[in-house]
Design a protein around this motif. Structure first.
Motif, PDB file in Angstrom:
ATOM      1  N   PHE A 220       0.830  -1.200   0.000  1.00  0.00           N
ATOM      2  CA  PHE A 220       0.000   0.000   0.000  1.00  0.00           C
ATOM      3  C   PHE A 220       0.873   1.261   0.000  1.00  0.00           C
ATOM      4  O   PHE A 220       0.596   2.232  -0.709  1.00  0.00           O
ATOM      5  N   MET A 236      -4.657  -4.143  -3.918  1.00  0.00           N
ATOM      6  CA  MET A 236      -5.341  -3.030  -3.230  1.00  0.00           C
ATOM      7  C   MET A 236      -4.606  -1.710  -3.464  1.00  0.00           C
ATOM      8  O   MET A 236      -5.238  -0.672  -3.661  1.00  0.00           O
ATOM      9  N   ARG A 240      -5.749   2.510  -5.041  1.00  0.00           N
ATOM     10  CA  ARG A 240      -5.707   3.706  -4.193  1.00  0.00           C
ATOM     11  C   ARG A 240      -6.176   4.964  -4.902  1.00  0.00           C
ATOM     12  O   ARG A 240      -7.036   5.696  -4.417  1.00  0.00           O
ATOM     13  N   PHE A 243     -10.005   5.076  -5.904  1.00  0.00           N
ATOM     14  CA  PHE A 243     -10.912   4.629  -4.856  1.00  0.00           C
ATOM     15  C   PHE A 243     -12.325   5.172  -5.023  1.00  0.00           C
ATOM     16  O   PHE A 243     -13.308   4.458  -4.864  1.00  0.00           O
ATOM     17  N   PRO A 247     -14.217   1.508  -6.074  1.00  0.00           N
ATOM     18  CA  PRO A 247     -13.870   0.994  -4.736  1.00  0.00           C
ATOM     19  C   PRO A 247     -13.682  -0.523  -4.698  1.00  0.00           C
ATOM     20  O   PRO A 247     -13.073  -1.046  -3.777  1.00  0.00           O
ATOM     21  N   ILE A 250     -10.194  -2.215  -4.097  1.00  0.00           N
ATOM     22  CA  ILE A 250      -9.710  -2.397  -2.720  1.00  0.00           C
ATOM     23  C   ILE A 250     -10.640  -3.341  -1.953  1.00  0.00           C
ATOM     24  O   ILE A 250     -10.180  -4.173  -1.156  1.00  0.00           O
TER      25      ILE A 250
ATOM     26  N   PHE B 145      -5.986   0.598   6.458  1.00  0.00           N
ATOM     27  CA  PHE B 145      -6.361   1.387   5.267  1.00  0.00           C
ATOM     28  C   PHE B 145      -7.665   0.890   4.653  1.00  0.00           C
ATOM     29  O   PHE B 145      -8.399   1.664   4.048  1.00  0.00           O
ATOM     30  N   TYR B 149     -10.671   3.460   4.139  1.00  0.00           N
ATOM     31  CA  TYR B 149     -11.383   3.705   2.877  1.00  0.00           C
ATOM     32  C   TYR B 149     -12.879   3.415   3.011  1.00  0.00           C
ATOM     33  O   TYR B 149     -13.707   4.109   2.414  1.00  0.00           O
ATOM     34  N   GLN B 153     -15.737   6.123   2.346  1.00  0.00           N
ATOM     35  CA  GLN B 153     -16.793   5.891   1.358  1.00  0.00           C
ATOM     36  C   GLN B 153     -18.172   6.199   1.952  1.00  0.00           C
ATOM     37  O   GLN B 153     -18.989   6.890   1.331  1.00  0.00           O
TER      38      GLN B 153
END
Lengths: 284, 317
Positions: A220, A236, A240, A243, A247, A250, B145, B149, B153
């Motif tokens: 990451f 993943m 980044r 995102f 999405p 990830i 992470f 995220y 979201q």
């Protein structure tokens, strides 16, 4: 509190534990099967296919595609192999190095002072930071990433092993071995090491889970394994920048990774409770 | 007390010396010339030689280490290869977001984890116990992470309640600052609180099986009072210990969280420096973080006196 509700509660607790352990075992078995079978059957989906870039999950790309049009489903299943290899490799390296250091430090007093101060020093640096710095310096290959993740894990294993050895060396059978003239290496390898194996095996499960997470963090940050060889971490990491629009890049590897790490931690806890009767007694 | 403090400070010396050696050696363990690695692929021979000279890499290793120690004794952490600015200044300028994040995470974690651990221990074997323990396992099994995220979201992009990324400094007002730190704090708290809650539960279960608890129950004290008056006092030492030992995980988490939420803190500085191979900055940050950990562990040791009168007595004598 009466005995009957306590017994019923213990029964329910045992049943729930069995279900959770069974489920965890199934997850580990499923991921292992993916690691073994997915790369030869599905490949790594490393080829670029810009016409299919950032496709949402659906047919024919069940988990969608990334910005280079690579299939996330294939890369997630095949990435299991790399992530699992990192977990197992780091466990092995850590057990060998940490186990050996702990064994010597626990039995040889002079070595104890020197070795454990070095271990304390390594533990004083945040593990993630040390691993990231090492990975950046050593380069991003599979082996170097394993070494970078192992170094911060070794002191914890060494400390655990030393504790076990310190208690084992007080046992009567060790006194007996010394009395009949057994050499120190023989006592360590024939009498102490076999009795410390259980604690090491439990530790190995936690190291494995922690290493899979660490690989993801390294990737990451951008110092992990090259994306040519997919791992859950680097799949993943590739998502980044995208995102907000994609999405799923990830989400799916993240879900697989989290489920596997949870399963390994649950199995490690179960193993520890089985080995330590004081812990299993608490369940009731 | 002073003697105890002195002996503890003395014990940290070999640890800090090892840290210094490890951090110093970092530059030298990679393959090839560290000056060439820092200069990058397109650097000329002169530029590489300049970096080598500036960082004393042309000197023997022992001399380099002595120079490094001398600089540190003058609170000089070196100079950035790229910006040419002192590393100590760069770290200080980035300290606010990191300190705020560490502080809010520690506070929130303790406020959530200790009651959750107590709650789970008092409902041992019931569904609520399993839910708390499952959340704990999930907390330290899901990468920070991924949590970050997911929170971004839902709460920033979908609901629009909180800012997506970035940091508002304290100078812009406490409320604005805390608002910008809410999502990073929650993401990091899940990891930190999981470790604290597990230890709280396990320790309380141990304490609840002690003889003095049985005596308190036999005297007819209500369970709530038994836990509040007799049990909770005795879980202080292990809980504070885990808060201290988990601080390393927290600092590691800070590095990742600041990258996810684009916070201009020390963690972000570390990642940027690692990616640009600005190793003097990486070394400086590692040293500062290790020093913070040693100080935190020292404070944890001293705090034992607050929870256990026997330790207080030992420290005095």
């Amino acid at each position: 509190m009466s005995a009957q509700p306590q017994t019923a509660r213990a029964g329910r607790s045992l049943k729930a534990s069995t279900v959770v352990i069974g489920l965890s075992f199934a997850i580990v078995a499923m991921v292992t099967a993916c690691a073994l079978l997915a790369p030869p059957i599905l490949g790594y989906s490393s080829d670029l296919n810009m016409g299919e870039a950032l496709q949402p999950p659906g047919s024919p790309h069940w988990f969608g595609t990334d910005n280079l049009g690579r299939d996330i489903f294939v890369r997630t299943l095949s990435g299991a192999r790399t992530s699992l290899m990192v977990g197992l490799g780091v466990s092995l390296l850590t057990l060998l190095a940490g186990g050996l250091i702990g064994l010597v430090a626990g039995y040889v007093r002079l070595a104890d002072t020197v070795l454990m101060r070095i271990m304390d020093g390594l533990m004083a640096i945040p593990g993630v930071l040390l691993a990231v710095a090492l990975a950046s310096l050593l380069g991003g290959g599979l082996l170097t990433v394993m070494i970078a993740i192992s170094v911060p894990e070794i002191p914890r294993t060494a400390r655990l092993m030393r504790g076990v050895v310190l208690s084992l060396r007080e046992m009567l059978y060790i006194d007996a071995a010394i009395a009949i003239g057994s050499s120190t290496p023989r006592i360590l390898l024939r009498h102490i090491l076999p009795n410390a194996t259980e604690a090491l095996v439990v530790q190995a499960t936690f190291v494995c889970a922690s290493a899979i997470l660490a690989e993801a963090i390294l990737s990451f940050i951008g110092v992990g394994i090259s994306p040519d060889l997919p791992s859950w971490g680097n799949v993943m990491a590739g998502g980044r920048q995208f995102f907000r629009v994609a999405p799923w890049i990830i989400a799916f590897p993240g879900l697989f990774l989290s489920l596997l790490v949870i399963a390994i931690n649950v199995l490690g806890d179960a193993l520890r409770e089985r080995i330590d009767p004081r812990l299993s007694g608490r369940r009731a | 007390m002073a003697r105890f403090l002195f002996s503890r400070l003395l014990a940290t010396l070999p640890v800090m010396l090892t840290v210094l050696v490890v951090v110093f050696m970092l530059l030298h363990i990679g393959p090839g010339d560290p000056a060439a690695a820092m200069a990058g692929d397109n650097a000329s021979a002169e530029q590489i030689a300049q970096i080598r000279q500036r960082l004393h890499l042309d000197q023997p290793l022992v001399v380099q280490f002595l120079i490094y120690l001398r600089q540190l004794a003058q609170f000089d952490l070196g100079v950035s290869v790229y910006s040419g600015r002192p590393v100590a200044t760069m770290i200080l300028q980035r300290a606010e977001p990191t300190l705020m994040l560490a502080l809010t995470t520690t506070l929130l974690s303790v406020l959530v984890a200790v009651p959750a651990g107590v709650f789970a221990a008092r409902r041992l074997g019931l569904v609520t116990d399993y839910v708390v323990m499952a959340l704990c396992v999930a907390g330290f099994s899901i990468p920070v992470f991924v949590i970050g995220y997911a929170l971004m979201q839902v709460f920033a992009i979908e609901l629009g309640w909180l800012p997506v990324q970035g940091y508002r400094p304290l100078a812009s007002g406490l409320w604005n600052s805390l608002r910008s730190l809410t999502l990073p704090t929650v993401a990091l708290t899940l990891l930190f609180a999981a470790l604290v809650a597990r230890i709280t539960r396990a320790t309380l279960l141990n304490v609840l099986s002690e003889d003095y608890i049985r005596t308190a129950r036999a005297k007819g004290l209500p369970e709530r009072k038994v836990v509040a008056t007799h049990a909770l006092k005795n879980i202080g030492v292990p809980v504070v210990t885990v808060v201290g030992t988990s601080f390393a995980a927290l600092l590691g988490g800070v590095v990742v969280t600041e990258s996810v939420f684009n916070l201009p803190g020390i963690g972000r500085l570390t990642v940027d420096s690692i990616l640009s191979r600005d190793y003097p900055v990486v070394q400086g940050v590692m040293l500062v973080f290790a020093f913070v950990l040693v100080v935190v562990n020292l404070l944890v040791d001293l705090s034992y006196a607050l929870f256990d009168p026997r330790i207080r007595q030992d420290m005095r004598s």
